[in-house]
Each structure stands twice: as C-alpha cells, then as structure tokens.
Design a protein around this motif. Structure first.
Motif, PDB file in Angstrom:
ATOM      1  N   ASP A 181       0.837  -1.214   0.000  1.00 52.72           N
ATOM      2  CA  ASP A 181       0.000   0.000   0.000  1.00 52.72           C
ATOM      3  C   ASP A 181       0.871   1.263   0.000  1.00 52.72           C
ATOM      4  N   ASN A 182       2.157   1.088   0.159  1.00 57.52           N
ATOM      5  CA  ASN A 182       3.109   2.208   0.280  1.00 57.52           C
ATOM      6  C   ASN A 182       2.658   3.174   1.389  1.00 57.52           C
ATOM      7  N   ASN A 183       2.322   2.583   2.526  1.00 58.50           N
ATOM      8  CA  ASN A 183       1.837   3.362   3.672  1.00 58.50           C
ATOM      9  C   ASN A 183       2.966   4.230   4.244  1.00 58.50           C
ATOM     10  N   PRO A 184       2.744   5.548   4.369  1.00 62.37           N
ATOM     11  CA  PRO A 184       3.833   6.438   4.809  1.00 62.37           C
ATOM     12  C   PRO A 184       4.327   6.129   6.226  1.00 62.37           C
ATOM     13  N   GLU A 185       3.410   5.756   7.142  1.00 68.38           N
ATOM     14  CA  GLU A 185       3.835   5.449   8.522  1.00 68.38           C
ATOM     15  C   GLU A 185       4.755   4.236   8.536  1.00 68.38           C
ATOM     16  N   PHE A 186       4.376   3.240   7.769  1.00 70.00           N
ATOM     17  CA  PHE A 186       5.182   2.016   7.683  1.00 70.00           C
ATOM     18  C   PHE A 186       6.552   2.337   7.066  1.00 70.00           C
ATOM     19  N   ALA A 187       6.527   3.132   5.993  1.00 73.80           N
ATOM     20  CA  ALA A 187       7.789   3.513   5.338  1.00 73.80           C
ATOM     21  C   ALA A 187       8.688   4.264   6.325  1.00 73.80           C
ATOM     22  N   LYS A 188       8.069   5.107   7.135  1.00 77.95           N
ATOM     23  CA  LYS A 188       8.826   5.894   8.115  1.00 77.95           C
ATOM     24  C   LYS A 188       9.476   4.981   9.161  1.00 77.95           C
ATOM     25  N   LYS A 189       8.709   3.958   9.589  1.00 79.91           N
ATOM     26  CA  LYS A 189       9.256   3.021  10.577  1.00 79.91           C
ATOM     27  C   LYS A 189      10.442   2.249   9.993  1.00 79.91           C
ATOM     28  N   LEU A 190      10.329   1.872   8.737  1.00 82.48           N
ATOM     29  CA  LEU A 190      11.453   1.176   8.089  1.00 82.48           C
ATOM     30  C   LEU A 190      12.660   2.118   8.017  1.00 82.48           C
ATOM     31  N   ALA A 191      12.385   3.373   7.684  1.00 82.21           N
ATOM     32  CA  ALA A 191      13.471   4.354   7.526  1.00 82.21           C
ATOM     33  C   ALA A 191      14.183   4.606   8.859  1.00 82.21           C
ATOM     34  N   GLN A 192      13.423   4.529   9.962  1.00 79.21           N
ATOM     35  CA  GLN A 192      14.028   4.793  11.275  1.00 79.21           C
ATOM     36  C   GLN A 192      15.085   3.753  11.654  1.00 79.21           C
ATOM     37  N   LEU A 193      15.103   2.637  10.933  1.00 79.86           N
ATOM     38  CA  LEU A 193      16.081   1.586  11.249  1.00 79.86           C
ATOM     39  C   LEU A 193      17.484   1.930  10.756  1.00 79.86           C
ATOM     40  N   GLY A 194      17.588   2.923   9.858  1.00 81.32           N
ATOM     41  CA  GLY A 194      18.907   3.170   9.260  1.00 81.32           C
ATOM     42  C   GLY A 194      19.262   4.636   9.132  1.00 81.32           C
ATOM     43  N   ASP A 195      20.501   4.862   8.607  1.00 81.69           N
ATOM     44  CA  ASP A 195      20.982   6.225   8.341  1.00 81.69           C
ATOM     45  C   ASP A 195      21.038   6.495   6.835  1.00 81.69           C
ATOM     46  N   LEU A 196      21.029   5.401   6.063  1.00 79.54           N
ATOM     47  CA  LEU A 196      21.158   5.522   4.606  1.00 79.54           C
ATOM     48  C   LEU A 196      20.340   4.384   3.988  1.00 79.54           C
ATOM     49  N   PHE A 197      19.724   4.659   2.830  1.00 80.90           N
ATOM     50  CA  PHE A 197      18.964   3.615   2.135  1.00 80.90           C
ATOM     51  C   PHE A 197      19.621   3.309   0.786  1.00 80.90           C
ATOM     52  N   VAL A 198      19.766   2.019   0.509  1.00 81.20           N
ATOM     53  CA  VAL A 198      20.325   1.591  -0.773  1.00 81.20           C
ATOM     54  C   VAL A 198      19.304   0.694  -1.461  1.00 81.20           C
ATOM     55  N   ASN A 199      18.892   1.062  -2.667  1.00 80.05           N
ATOM     56  CA  ASN A 199      18.012   0.180  -3.430  1.00 80.05           C
ATOM     57  C   ASN A 199      18.854  -0.704  -4.331  1.00 80.05           C
ATOM     58  N   ASP A 200      18.852  -2.014  -4.019  1.00 77.55           N
ATOM     59  CA  ASP A 200      19.548  -2.948  -4.902  1.00 77.55           C
ATOM     60  C   ASP A 200      18.579  -4.004  -5.423  1.00 77.55           C
ATOM     61  N   ALA A 201      17.289  -3.684  -5.386  1.00 76.07           N
ATOM     62  CA  ALA A 201      16.258  -4.632  -5.810  1.00 76.07           C
ATOM     63  C   ALA A 201      15.726  -4.203  -7.172  1.00 76.07           C
ATOM     64  N   PHE A 202      16.528  -4.379  -8.213  1.00 74.74           N
ATOM     65  CA  PHE A 202      16.084  -3.910  -9.525  1.00 74.74           C
ATOM     66  C   PHE A 202      14.765  -4.561  -9.934  1.00 74.74           C
ATOM     67  N   GLY A 203      14.638  -5.870  -9.676  1.00 74.76           N
ATOM     68  CA  GLY A 203      13.449  -6.624 -10.106  1.00 74.76           C
ATOM     69  C   GLY A 203      12.131  -6.115  -9.535  1.00 74.76           C
TER      70      GLY A 203
END
Ligand code: AMP
Length: 407
Positions: free
Chosen positions: A135-157
């Motif tokens: 659902d691309n829920n913003p609260e959920f995305a925010k919680k995932l983001a709180q786990l790190g300092d940097l995000f790397v997308n390596d999931a091309f598929g």
C-alpha cells in the motif's frame, strides 16, 4: 528519439565516500524473491546478484540491514514465506553469520539493530507480511526508515513497484542505488540510447497485450524487430491471415493494425513469423505439421516457429552488434515445441554481438538451452526490465537522489 533518463543522474553507492560508511546503519532493499520448493531455494541467482553491494558494505564496516519480500503473502504471516532459509543460504555465500529477525519493524527489530557491530548483517522478515508494504503506507515507510541512516536500493526486479520499502522509504532517508541497480540501469540505458548497431530485438511470449508498450517504444529505436510466439498471431490476424486456433487477443486487433501501419512508416524492419509448427490439440505429443503463414489450417494452432523463420532470424543475428531478447518463440516448456526458442538461444550464444536477455521466461529458455554463461547480460528484472524498455519511469529509481553535478 527521446532519450531515457540515465543512471548517471542518480546517486549510487559509488558516490558516497567509502570512509563515510563505517559505523553507518545502511538499510538495503534486496530482491530475494527466489523460487522455493519447501525450504529449498531452487535458483539463487537473485541472492548472488546482491552480493557485490553487501560485500562492499561489509568491507567498509557498515551495519547492514537487509529488507526483502518473498512471494505474495498479502499482509498475512505465512510460515512458508519466511526468509529464514534465505538467511541460512546467504550466510553460506558470504561465509559469515547472518542475523535474522521475525519481523521487519518494531521494538524486536530495533533492539538487535542497536547491538549490530560494524560489518555485521541482519536480514529482516518478509516485508509483505505487512499489507502497508504494497500500500506504500507512509507510517510504515517511516518506521522502516528509522532503522537506518542511509537507504540503498539494490532490488532492480521490484523497482517498478511503488512499495514502502522501495520508494516510500526514500522520503525519510538519503537514498542511493546499489551496484546491481546501477549495473542494470547503465546496461539497459546504453542499449536503448546508444547501442552498437545494428540493434535487433527479438520479442516473444504469450500475449501481445503484456508487451505492447515495449513493442511501441522500441519501434524506431531498433534496426530490426522480430516478433514471435503466441503474441505474433494477433499481428498476423491484423494482416488478414487465417490463424486457426492460435492464441489471439481480439481486443488488440485495432491496435495491432495501427502498430503495423506505424511499423511501415518507421525505420525499423519488422519480421513476423514466415512459418509455424502447428498442432490440433495443445499437447506435447500431438502430431505436428510445418506450414507457411499463408496456410495455417482453421483447426490448428501455432505452437512454435518453423525453419524459414529460424533462418530469417539467423540472418539478422549474424549481422547484429546488439541483440535484446525477451520472451520465447513457442511453447518452450513442452519439449516438442521448444525447438525454435532453443535454436535462437544457441544462435545468441555463438554471436559476437552484445546479447541482453530480459529476465523471466527468456532467462529460463537460455538455461534450458544450457547457454546461460554465454550471454553478455541477463537482466534480473522481469516486469521492471519490460517497463524500462517501455520507456516508463520506475518508482524505485526516480525516488533515488539525483547526482548534483552529473558529467
Ligand atoms: P511471456 O510471459 O509473455 O513471456 O510468455 C511466456 C509464455 O508464452 C510461455 O509460457 C510460452 O509457453 C508462451 N508461448 C509462446 N509461444 C506461444 C504460442 N505460440 N502459443 C501459446 N503460448 C505461447
């Protein structure tokens, strides 16, 4: 021709000074959606494809937090879709301990992450156990983001999906491409924008509806476009041929006629099958005949391309400098209808051209022909590769940071 957005405009791991990675919590979205038979991984290509990024982060003393989905649990916890066997396999591949958690957000995840040592890796649980992921829920995305300092997308598929762990998370963390995404984009962009010519594209598969966007986008870009497989019959019907019981999408007939008109006006040479292997019943052991396109019997269906078509494809492959292949030319899962597809796989293997295989069934066909190692590049994306070739913007890519001073 409209150029496609280039990867040089997006920041990648290469653009971050390696010294800055030490001690950083780096959330890496990988595509570990591998085929499984029970707890056994039947093909680990996607896991291996992410190793370069993970190893680089380990070497540079980052704290690595891996996110992935597996299958389609649709927001429920399904024991068979836990990532535990994948963590075990990753541990073998990396030759180091991989921590594994039973969720991807919440205090049970935050505690082990706060204990993570530099160079350690933790794999969190299947992101799709939460409906908020797709659902691309913003609260959920925010919680995932709180786990790190940097995000790397390596999931091309999965980069064509606007999921929380793919694009939503980039609203809350600096986001860059991993090495796999960087490589996929640079190869696909080069092939579309500045290929070595002649550039030929061979497109097959079942339904024309699923690849019509690709066909339209590459018309005028490629020197030769060869269309085979089930999807060719809607075009042959649009040309007025009898196609018998072959696969046919009547809703696409008018669009197919327009496409053929456009093809006549374009610089691209269009090749449709000249002959076919036809059968009366969809059965591997059904008696076969080879017929020209003008002579398809009313009570038969085309299940493979015939020898004249194979020869025409061979002539194109011999002069090509770049070849893009997506989709089988027949029902290749049935051994007696696999000949055309396997022949083309062998021709590509022998060719000196740059051969790009666009994911999914074409990669399976290449594997069936035992020539996987002889291709220049096999894309890890199925839908993502197709959407890229369609000229669409991929949400997982557009959301990454732009490089401020691209050369
Ligand atoms: P796609 O996922 O669109 O690449 O389609 C792959 C599928 O197309 C494979 O499962 C093939 O069996 C199927 N296919 C290829 N040629 C034909 C054909 N002539 N008739 C029916 N199915 C076909």
């Amino acid at each position: 021709m409209t150029p496609i957005a280039t990867v040089q405009r997006k920041k990648t791991l290469h653009d971050i000074p390696s010294a800055e990675l030490a001690g950083k919590r780096v959330v890496v979205r990988v595509d570990f959606n591998v085929p499984m038979n029970g707890a056994e991984i039947t093909d680990d290509t996607r896991i291996r494809a992410a190793l370069k990024t993970i190893q680089y982060l380990i070497k540079n003393h980052a704290k690595i937090i891996l996110l992935s989905h597996l299958g389609r649990p649709k927001g429920t916890v399904q024991e068979s879709l836990r990532l535990t066997p994948i963590a075990r396999h990753l541990s073998t591949l990396l030759n180091q301990r991989i921590l594994k958690n039973d969720d991807c957000i919440g205090p049970e995840v935050e505690a082990p992450i706060s204990q993570l040592q530099n160079g350690e890796v933790i794999l969190l649980e299947n992101t799709r156990f939460h409906v908020e992921e797709t659902d691309n829920n913003p609260e959920f995305a925010k919680k995932l983001a709180q786990l790190g300092d940097l995000f790397v997308n390596d999931a091309f598929g999965v980069s064509h999906r606007a999921d929380a762990s793919i694009s939503g998370i980039t609203n809350y963390l600096p986001a860059v491409a991993g090495f796999l995404v960087e490589e996929e984009l640079s190869i696909l962009t080069k092939v579309l924008n500045t290929p070595e010519r002649p550039l030929i594209s061979i497109i097959g598969g079942a339904k024309i509806s699923s690849k019509f966007g690709v066909l339209q986008n590459i018309l005028g870009r490629v020197d030769t476009l060869i269309i085979g497989g089930g999807m060719s019959f809607t075009l042959l019907k649009a040309q007025g041929y009898e196609i018998g019981k072959s696969l046919y999408e009547p809703d696409l007939l008018e669009a197919a006629k327009t496409f053929l008109e456009n093809a006549k006006k374009s610089t691209t040479k269009l090749i449709l099958p000249l002959d076919h292997i036809v059968v009366a019943t969809f059965d591997n052991n059904a008696p076969q005949q080879t017929v020209d396109t003008e002579n398809i019997p009313k009570d038969q269906m085309g299940v493979d391309v015939g020898p004249k078509t194979i020869a025409a494809i061979e002539a194109e492959i011999q002069t090509a400098k770049t070849i893009v292949w997506n989709g089988p030319l027949g029902v290749f899962e049935m051994d007696n209808f696999a000949h055309g597809t396997l022949e083309v796989a062998h021709m590509l293997a022998k060719s000196d051209a740059f051969t790009l295989i666009g994911g999914g069934d074409s990669a399976a066909a290449i594997a069936k022909a035992n020539v996987t190692n002889q291709m220049s590049y096999i894309s890890t994306g199925g839908g993502a590769t197709l959407e890229f070739l369609e000229g669409k913007q991929l949400p997982g890519i557009t959301s990454l940071q732009n490089l401020e001073n691209p050369e």
